[in-house]
Design a protein around this motif. Structure first.
Motif, PDB file in Angstrom:
ATOM      1  N   ILE A 131      19.186   9.762  -1.074  1.00  0.00           N
ATOM      2  CA  ILE A 131      17.887   8.927  -1.405  1.00  0.00           C
ATOM      3  C   ILE A 131      16.525   9.686  -1.680  1.00  0.00           C
ATOM      4  O   ILE A 131      16.338  10.539  -0.847  1.00  0.00           O
ATOM      5  N   TYR A 132      16.114   9.432  -2.816  1.00  0.00           N
ATOM      6  CA  TYR A 132      15.117   9.994  -3.265  1.00  0.00           C
ATOM      7  C   TYR A 132      14.223   8.749  -3.455  1.00  0.00           C
ATOM      8  O   TYR A 132      14.429   7.916  -4.361  1.00  0.00           O
ATOM      9  N   ALA A 133      12.993   8.382  -2.770  1.00  0.00           N
ATOM     10  CA  ALA A 133      12.506   7.308  -3.006  1.00  0.00           C
ATOM     11  C   ALA A 133      10.821   7.444  -3.119  1.00  0.00           C
ATOM     12  O   ALA A 133      10.329   8.569  -2.577  1.00  0.00           O
ATOM     13  N   ILE A 134      10.383   6.839  -4.088  1.00  0.00           N
ATOM     14  CA  ILE A 134       8.917   7.002  -4.317  1.00  0.00           C
ATOM     15  C   ILE A 134       8.036   5.488  -3.966  1.00  0.00           C
ATOM     16  O   ILE A 134       8.573   4.436  -4.336  1.00  0.00           O
ATOM     17  N   VAL A 135       7.202   5.430  -3.302  1.00  0.00           N
ATOM     18  CA  VAL A 135       6.417   4.343  -2.764  1.00  0.00           C
ATOM     19  C   VAL A 135       5.090   4.464  -3.166  1.00  0.00           C
ATOM     20  O   VAL A 135       4.075   5.783  -3.220  1.00  0.00           O
ATOM     21  N   ILE A 136       4.682   3.622  -3.932  1.00  0.00           N
ATOM     22  CA  ILE A 136       3.351   3.530  -4.688  1.00  0.00           C
ATOM     23  C   ILE A 136       2.541   2.410  -4.048  1.00  0.00           C
ATOM     24  O   ILE A 136       2.813   1.210  -3.910  1.00  0.00           O
ATOM     25  N   ASP A 137       1.491   3.027  -3.376  1.00  0.00           N
ATOM     26  CA  ASP A 137       0.556   2.312  -2.524  1.00  0.00           C
ATOM     27  C   ASP A 137      -0.384   1.629  -3.575  1.00  0.00           C
ATOM     28  O   ASP A 137      -1.540   2.109  -3.997  1.00  0.00           O
ATOM     29  N   LYS A 138      -0.356   0.485  -4.040  1.00  0.00           N
ATOM     30  CA  LYS A 138      -0.955  -0.442  -4.943  1.00  0.00           C
ATOM     31  C   LYS A 138      -2.486  -0.478  -4.585  1.00  0.00           C
ATOM     32  O   LYS A 138      -3.380  -0.369  -5.729  1.00  0.00           O
ATOM     33  N   GLN A 139      -2.810  -0.813  -3.231  1.00  0.00           N
ATOM     34  CA  GLN A 139      -4.287  -0.831  -2.869  1.00  0.00           C
ATOM     35  C   GLN A 139      -4.927   0.248  -3.235  1.00  0.00           C
ATOM     36  O   GLN A 139      -5.995   0.173  -3.594  1.00  0.00           O
ATOM     37  N   ILE A 167       2.669  -2.689  -1.871  1.00  0.00           N
ATOM     38  CA  ILE A 167       3.281  -1.634  -2.418  1.00  0.00           C
ATOM     39  C   ILE A 167       4.620  -1.715  -3.434  1.00  0.00           C
ATOM     40  O   ILE A 167       5.065  -2.981  -3.329  1.00  0.00           O
ATOM     41  N   PHE A 168       4.807  -0.548  -3.911  1.00  0.00           N
ATOM     42  CA  PHE A 168       5.983  -0.999  -4.946  1.00  0.00           C
ATOM     43  C   PHE A 168       6.999   0.386  -4.687  1.00  0.00           C
ATOM     44  O   PHE A 168       6.338   1.600  -4.474  1.00  0.00           O
ATOM     45  N   VAL A 169       8.058   0.122  -4.424  1.00  0.00           N
ATOM     46  CA  VAL A 169       9.056   1.047  -3.840  1.00  0.00           C
ATOM     47  C   VAL A 169      10.329   1.343  -5.183  1.00  0.00           C
ATOM     48  O   VAL A 169      10.677   0.302  -5.694  1.00  0.00           O
ATOM     49  N   LEU A 170      10.411   2.477  -5.536  1.00  0.00           N
ATOM     50  CA  LEU A 170      11.588   2.814  -6.295  1.00  0.00           C
ATOM     51  C   LEU A 170      12.464   3.829  -5.849  1.00  0.00           C
ATOM     52  O   LEU A 170      12.064   4.892  -5.116  1.00  0.00           O
ATOM     53  N   SER A 171      13.671   3.274  -5.489  1.00  0.00           N
ATOM     54  CA  SER A 171      14.733   4.066  -4.513  1.00  0.00           C
ATOM     55  C   SER A 171      15.867   4.463  -5.675  1.00  0.00           C
ATOM     56  O   SER A 171      16.396   3.740  -6.402  1.00  0.00           O
ATOM     57  N   PHE A 172      16.027   5.743  -5.646  1.00  0.00           N
ATOM     58  CA  PHE A 172      17.070   6.544  -6.683  1.00  0.00           C
ATOM     59  C   PHE A 172      18.084   7.071  -5.433  1.00  0.00           C
ATOM     60  O   PHE A 172      18.063   7.961  -4.589  1.00  0.00           O
ATOM     61  N   CYS A 173      19.357   6.347  -5.749  1.00  0.00           N
ATOM     62  CA  CYS A 173      20.519   6.746  -4.797  1.00  0.00           C
ATOM     63  C   CYS A 173      21.649   7.650  -5.705  1.00  0.00           C
ATOM     64  O   CYS A 173      22.055   7.346  -6.695  1.00  0.00           O
ATOM     65  N   CYS A 174      21.761   8.993  -5.002  1.00  0.00           N
ATOM     66  CA  CYS A 174      22.270   9.792  -6.017  1.00  0.00           C
ATOM     67  C   CYS A 174      23.750  10.068  -5.133  1.00  0.00           C
ATOM     68  O   CYS A 174      23.885  10.428  -4.071  1.00  0.00           O
ATOM     69  N   TYR A 199      -8.388   4.862  -8.825  1.00  0.00           N
ATOM     70  CA  TYR A 199      -8.405   4.770 -10.277  1.00  0.00           C
ATOM     71  C   TYR A 199      -8.954   3.533 -10.952  1.00  0.00           C
ATOM     72  O   TYR A 199      -8.660   2.441 -10.557  1.00  0.00           O
ATOM     73  N   LEU A 200      -9.964   3.616 -11.797  1.00  0.00           N
ATOM     74  CA  LEU A 200     -10.415   2.547 -12.188  1.00  0.00           C
ATOM     75  C   LEU A 200      -9.348   1.871 -13.398  1.00  0.00           C
ATOM     76  O   LEU A 200      -9.407   0.948 -13.539  1.00  0.00           O
ATOM     77  N   SER A 201      -8.465   2.669 -13.864  1.00  0.00           N
ATOM     78  CA  SER A 201      -7.476   1.924 -15.028  1.00  0.00           C
ATOM     79  C   SER A 201      -6.220   2.817 -14.414  1.00  0.00           C
ATOM     80  O   SER A 201      -5.846   3.735 -15.197  1.00  0.00           O
ATOM     81  N   PRO A 202      -5.627   2.400 -13.440  1.00  0.00           N
ATOM     82  CA  PRO A 202      -4.265   3.200 -12.906  1.00  0.00           C
ATOM     83  C   PRO A 202      -3.087   2.980 -13.512  1.00  0.00           C
ATOM     84  O   PRO A 202      -2.871   1.834 -14.408  1.00  0.00           O
ATOM     85  N   ASN A 203      -2.452   3.757 -13.991  1.00  0.00           N
ATOM     86  CA  ASN A 203      -1.014   3.757 -14.373  1.00  0.00           C
ATOM     87  C   ASN A 203      -0.115   2.468 -13.718  1.00  0.00           C
ATOM     88  O   ASN A 203      -0.307   2.318 -12.546  1.00  0.00           O
ATOM     89  N   ASN A 204       0.745   2.090 -14.663  1.00  0.00           N
ATOM     90  CA  ASN A 204       1.654   1.127 -13.875  1.00  0.00           C
ATOM     91  C   ASN A 204       2.762   1.922 -13.118  1.00  0.00           C
ATOM     92  O   ASN A 204       3.197   2.958 -12.978  1.00  0.00           O
ATOM     93  N   PRO A 205       2.688   1.161 -11.764  1.00  0.00           N
ATOM     94  CA  PRO A 205       3.200   1.565 -10.635  1.00  0.00           C
ATOM     95  C   PRO A 205       4.843   1.892 -10.960  1.00  0.00           C
ATOM     96  O   PRO A 205       5.290   2.922 -10.514  1.00  0.00           O
ATOM     97  N   TYR A 206       5.464   1.259 -11.666  1.00  0.00           N
ATOM     98  CA  TYR A 206       6.825   1.436 -12.015  1.00  0.00           C
ATOM     99  C   TYR A 206       6.846   2.833 -12.839  1.00  0.00           C
ATOM    100  O   TYR A 206       7.814   3.597 -12.542  1.00  0.00           O
ATOM    101  N   ASN A 207       6.142   3.018 -13.811  1.00  0.00           N
ATOM    102  CA  ASN A 207       6.146   4.158 -14.608  1.00  0.00           C
ATOM    103  C   ASN A 207       5.776   5.381 -13.637  1.00  0.00           C
ATOM    104  O   ASN A 207       6.445   6.468 -13.823  1.00  0.00           O
ATOM    105  N   LEU A 208       4.949   5.395 -12.786  1.00  0.00           N
ATOM    106  CA  LEU A 208       4.663   6.313 -12.013  1.00  0.00           C
ATOM    107  C   LEU A 208       5.789   6.506 -10.804  1.00  0.00           C
ATOM    108  O   LEU A 208       6.111   7.661 -10.891  1.00  0.00           O
ATOM    109  N   GLY A 209       6.456   5.731 -10.585  1.00  0.00           N
ATOM    110  CA  GLY A 209       7.650   6.023  -9.684  1.00  0.00           C
ATOM    111  C   GLY A 209       8.909   6.585 -10.585  1.00  0.00           C
ATOM    112  O   GLY A 209       9.459   7.298  -9.875  1.00  0.00           O
ATOM    113  N   MET A 210       9.113   6.038 -11.698  1.00  0.00           N
ATOM    114  CA  MET A 210       9.803   6.772 -12.550  1.00  0.00           C
ATOM    115  C   MET A 210       9.614   8.316 -12.740  1.00  0.00           C
ATOM    116  O   MET A 210      10.493   9.052 -12.599  1.00  0.00           O
ATOM    117  N   GLN A 211       8.408   8.497 -13.249  1.00  0.00           N
ATOM    118  CA  GLN A 211       7.887   9.941 -13.575  1.00  0.00           C
ATOM    119  C   GLN A 211       8.195  10.651 -12.218  1.00  0.00           C
ATOM    120  O   GLN A 211       9.103  11.761 -12.216  1.00  0.00           O
TER     121      GLN A 211
END
Length: 243
Positions: free
Chosen positions: A104-112, A28-35, A118-130
């Motif tokens: 905290i607002y966190a995004i967890v992208i399950d890469k598996q 997984i990839f986690v992006l954590s936004f701390c406000c 998706y055949l051509s998945p978006n970059n997990p960092y970009n997904l988490g950012m959006q």
């Protein structure tokens, strides 16, 4: 003159955002936004962190880094030599986090799952950012902070990586890049990316660094004891898992 926002947001990550050769142990990839509310951050958060550092080091130049604390490396190698001191340090650090006010607002992208769906998945960092920017935008509008300028602080990773991140950030905020069928308009608040050097000793980035890994482990192993997550749980306003 741009109206200053009431919040400042620090962003940190944990995990590899690549989708090739996915680590089965941490897929997984986690992006954590701390406000933080700006006034709270200035008059409370920073001073509490400084007090903690001076208590244990007699100076404030040490950088709190989750990986180094956990592995007892570098500035935290002294934790190996004295069990009582180690317990006091960790208890004080836990209490410190409890007593600092932020959300905290966190995004967890399950890469598996992402690569299976998706055949051509978006970059997990970009997904988490959006997803993170959209969630925070809606929360700030709900809080009646429309018309403000809000800064998002990221740790520098290198010119090429930082340029790519800034481009993606601005594309998302301009409506030029998104995943999903529904358009999203960032017209009421101005979001700005800011990049801080690893050695900048930013209080907000150090606190953000302590959040991403526990959130990821809670997703992967929800039945496993996770003291760090328990401490953060009351501050977590939303965790979005994708897909």
């Amino acid at each position: 003159m741009i109206k200053k926002g009431n919040y400042i947001i620090y962003v940190d990550e944990f995990g590899d955002h690549g989708t090739q050769n996915i680590d089965a142990g941490y897929p997984i990839f986690v992006l954590s936004f701390c406000c933080f509310k700006v006034e709270e951050y200035i008059h409370n958060s920073v001073s509490k962190i400084q007090d903690f550092k001076i208590k244990y080091y007699n100076h404030d130049q040490v950088i709190l880094h989750e990986h180094h604390i956990r592995k007892q490396k570098g500035d935290f190698s002294f934790l190996r030599t004295d069990q009582a001191l180690r317990e006091n340090f960790l208890n004080d650090l836990n209490e410190l986090i409890v007593n600092i006010n932020f959300e905290i607002y966190a995004i967890v992208i399950d890469k598996q799952k992402l690569t299976e769906k998706y055949l051509s998945p978006n970059n997990p960092y970009n997904l988490g950012m959006q997803f993170g920017l959209e969630i925070i935008y809606k929360q700030l509008v709900f809080n009646n902070d429309a018309g403000d300028n809000i800064c998002f602080v990221f740790e520098k990773r290198g010119k090429k990586e930082d340029d790519a991140l800034e481009l993606e950030f601005r594309r998302i905020c301009s409506g030029g890049q998104r995943v999903g069928w529904k358009n999203f308009n960032f017209d009421k608040i101005s979001f700005e990316p800011v990049f801080a050097d690893k050695r900048s000793n930013s209080t907000g980035l150090q606190l953000a660094d302590l959040t991403a890994r526990p959130i990821g482990l809670q997703y992967l192993r929800p039945n496993q004891n996770n003291r760090a997550y328990d401490i953060l749980e009351s501050k977590i306003k939303r965790i979005k898992v994708f897909p």
